[in-house]
Design an enzyme around this catalytic site. Structure first.
Site, PDB file in Angstrom:
ATOM      1  N   ASN A   9      68.994   6.442 -28.964  1.00  0.00           N
ATOM      2  CA  ASN A   9      68.612   7.578 -28.129  1.00  0.00           C
ATOM      3  C   ASN A   9      69.242   7.375 -26.754  1.00  0.00           C
ATOM      4  O   ASN A   9      68.793   6.527 -25.979  1.00  0.00           O
ATOM      5  CB  ASN A   9      67.076   7.624 -28.032  1.00  0.00           C
ATOM      6  N   LYS A  11      69.314   9.375 -24.297  1.00  0.00           N
ATOM      7  CA  LYS A  11      68.510  10.027 -23.254  1.00  0.00           C
ATOM      8  C   LYS A  11      69.394  10.799 -22.255  1.00  0.00           C
ATOM      9  O   LYS A  11      70.384  11.395 -22.644  1.00  0.00           O
ATOM     10  CB  LYS A  11      67.613   9.004 -22.553  1.00  0.00           C
ATOM     11  N   HIS A  94      59.361  12.813 -28.786  1.00  0.00           N
ATOM     12  CA  HIS A  94      59.548  11.523 -28.110  1.00  0.00           C
ATOM     13  C   HIS A  94      58.492  11.385 -27.014  1.00  0.00           C
ATOM     14  O   HIS A  94      58.080  12.381 -26.402  1.00  0.00           O
ATOM     15  CB  HIS A  94      60.958  11.440 -27.517  1.00  0.00           C
ATOM     16  N   GLU A  96      58.630  10.549 -24.034  1.00  0.00           N
ATOM     17  CA  GLU A  96      58.980  11.143 -22.736  1.00  0.00           C
ATOM     18  C   GLU A  96      58.787  12.653 -22.755  1.00  0.00           C
ATOM     19  O   GLU A  96      58.415  13.248 -21.744  1.00  0.00           O
ATOM     20  CB  GLU A  96      60.417  10.750 -22.358  1.00  0.00           C
ATOM     21  N   GLU A 164      56.540   4.689 -32.025  1.00  0.00           N
ATOM     22  CA  GLU A 164      56.984   4.187 -30.730  1.00  0.00           C
ATOM     23  C   GLU A 164      55.795   4.072 -29.785  1.00  0.00           C
ATOM     24  O   GLU A 164      55.421   5.073 -29.140  1.00  0.00           O
ATOM     25  CB  GLU A 164      58.004   5.152 -30.130  1.00  0.00           C
ATOM     26  N   GLY A 170      61.104   1.059 -23.038  1.00  0.00           N
ATOM     27  CA  GLY A 170      61.799   0.797 -21.773  1.00  0.00           C
ATOM     28  C   GLY A 170      61.144  -0.260 -20.906  1.00  0.00           C
ATOM     29  O   GLY A 170      61.463  -0.382 -19.731  1.00  0.00           O
ATOM     30  N   SER A 210      61.710  -1.219 -26.936  1.00  0.00           N
ATOM     31  CA  SER A 210      62.320  -2.476 -26.491  1.00  0.00           C
ATOM     32  C   SER A 210      62.931  -3.292 -27.632  1.00  0.00           C
ATOM     33  O   SER A 210      62.830  -4.523 -27.648  1.00  0.00           O
ATOM     34  CB  SER A 210      61.299  -3.300 -25.693  1.00  0.00           C
TER      35      SER A 210
HETATM   36  C1  PEP Z   1      63.143   5.053 -26.877  1.00  0.00           C
HETATM   37  O1  PEP Z   1      63.315   5.637 -25.827  1.00  0.00           O
HETATM   38  O2  PEP Z   1      62.964   5.699 -27.924  1.00  0.00           O
HETATM   39  C2  PEP Z   1      63.112   3.608 -26.848  1.00  0.00           C
HETATM   40  C3  PEP Z   1      62.646   2.982 -27.888  1.00  0.00           C
HETATM   41  O3  PEP Z   1      63.578   3.013 -25.702  1.00  0.00           O
HETATM   42  P1  PEP Z   1      63.791   1.416 -25.474  1.00  0.00           P
HETATM   43  O4  PEP Z   1      64.501   0.885 -26.681  1.00  0.00           O
HETATM   44  O5  PEP Z   1      64.612   1.341 -24.232  1.00  0.00           O
HETATM   45  O6  PEP Z   1      62.438   0.828 -25.328  1.00  0.00           O
END
Ligand code: PEP
Length: 252
Positions: A9, A11, A94, A96, A164, A170, A210
């Site tokens: 992703n 973003k 997602h 966000e 997630e 993040g 992460s």
């Molecule tokens: C994401 O934004 O879906 C995500 C998993 O980000 P990160 O891997 O940076 O934690």
């Protein structure tokens, strides 16, 4: 047999030249890797160029969101029929979108339905916040997001869900494998309650939060975890390639 997925992703990151370099680097490193579905999800404005950069490769392109109606007055939105002309996958719900932009379970459900009708493969995200986890509400949240997101959905085999946990996205702190496994098992049981064991057995449930080249091995070692949705580490050719390579190695 569920084919594992590693999805990146991207973003709201990068200018077009950098995105293009990333795509070119991934083409070089991971195009030839088999046994794993590889997906990158650039920003909307970069999709046409990245689609061209990855034409005739095994790396598929996805979008990061979609509107639930086509051909309507919805300024700034992009409909599923428009997206389907360019991409194969779309991330929906997602964290966000849910937490920064107020996306509801109902909106997620509409987007999932519209995407499937248009021929896109949704990657439906679910996950609890830290507060919800700390107050013992993780299961309740996951059940609500899963069942609401799938309400009245004719779910195809191979449907994709990403677990997630919001607190792991993040932050550099991934969920433990045990916690991810437990959450993913719960999600699969919910899907089985709605669609039956056989259909639930085909659903690909990814872990996201992460994920790095260092920790992907332990997630992929768990049977029920069908891959990863990757944010930060998907922005670097080497990191994302190592994640894909490792996922393929563990599952080969
Ligand atoms: C994401 O934004 O879906 C995500 C998993 O980000 P990160 O891997 O940076 O934690």
């Amino acid at each position: 047999m569920r084919t594992p997925i590693i999805a990146g992703n991207w973003k709201c990151n990068m200018r077009l030249d950098t995105a293009f370099e990333l795509a070119a680097g991934l083409k070089e490193r991971i195009d030839g890797i088999e046994g794993v579905e590889k997906i990158v999800c650039p920003a909307f404005v970069h999709i046409p160029s990245i689609e061209v950069a990855l034409t005739m490769t095994s790396i598929k392109v996805g979008a990061q969101d979609v509107h639930w109606e086509d051909d309507v007055a919805a300024t700034g939105e992009i409909g599923a029929a428009q997206l389907e002309e360019l991409v194969d996958y779309v991330i929906i719900g997602h964290s966000e979108r849910r937490h920064k932009f107020g996306e509801t379970d109902d909106a997620v459900n509409r987007k999932v339905k519209a995407s499937l009708e248009a021929g896109l493969q949704p990657i439906m995200c679910v996950g609890e916040t830290l507060e919800e986890r700390q107050s013992g509400k993780t299961d309740q949240v996951l059940v609500r997001q899963t069942t609401h997101g799938l309400r009245d959905v004719a779910m195809p085999d191979g449907f994709i869900i990403a677990y997630e946990p919001v607190w792991a996205i993040g932050t550099g702190t991934a969920a433990t494998v045990a916690d991810a496994d437990q959450a993913i098992s719960l999600i699969r049981r919910e899907v089985a309650d709605i669609y039956g064991e056989a259909a639930a057995g085909t659903v690909r449930i990814l872990y996201g939060g992460s994920v790095t080249p260092e920790n992907i091995t332990e997630f992929m070692a768990v049977d029920g975890i069908d891959g990863a949705l990757v944010g930060g580490a998907s922005l670097k050719v080497d990191a994302f390639s190592r994640i894909v390579e490792e996922a393929a190695r563990v599952r080969s």
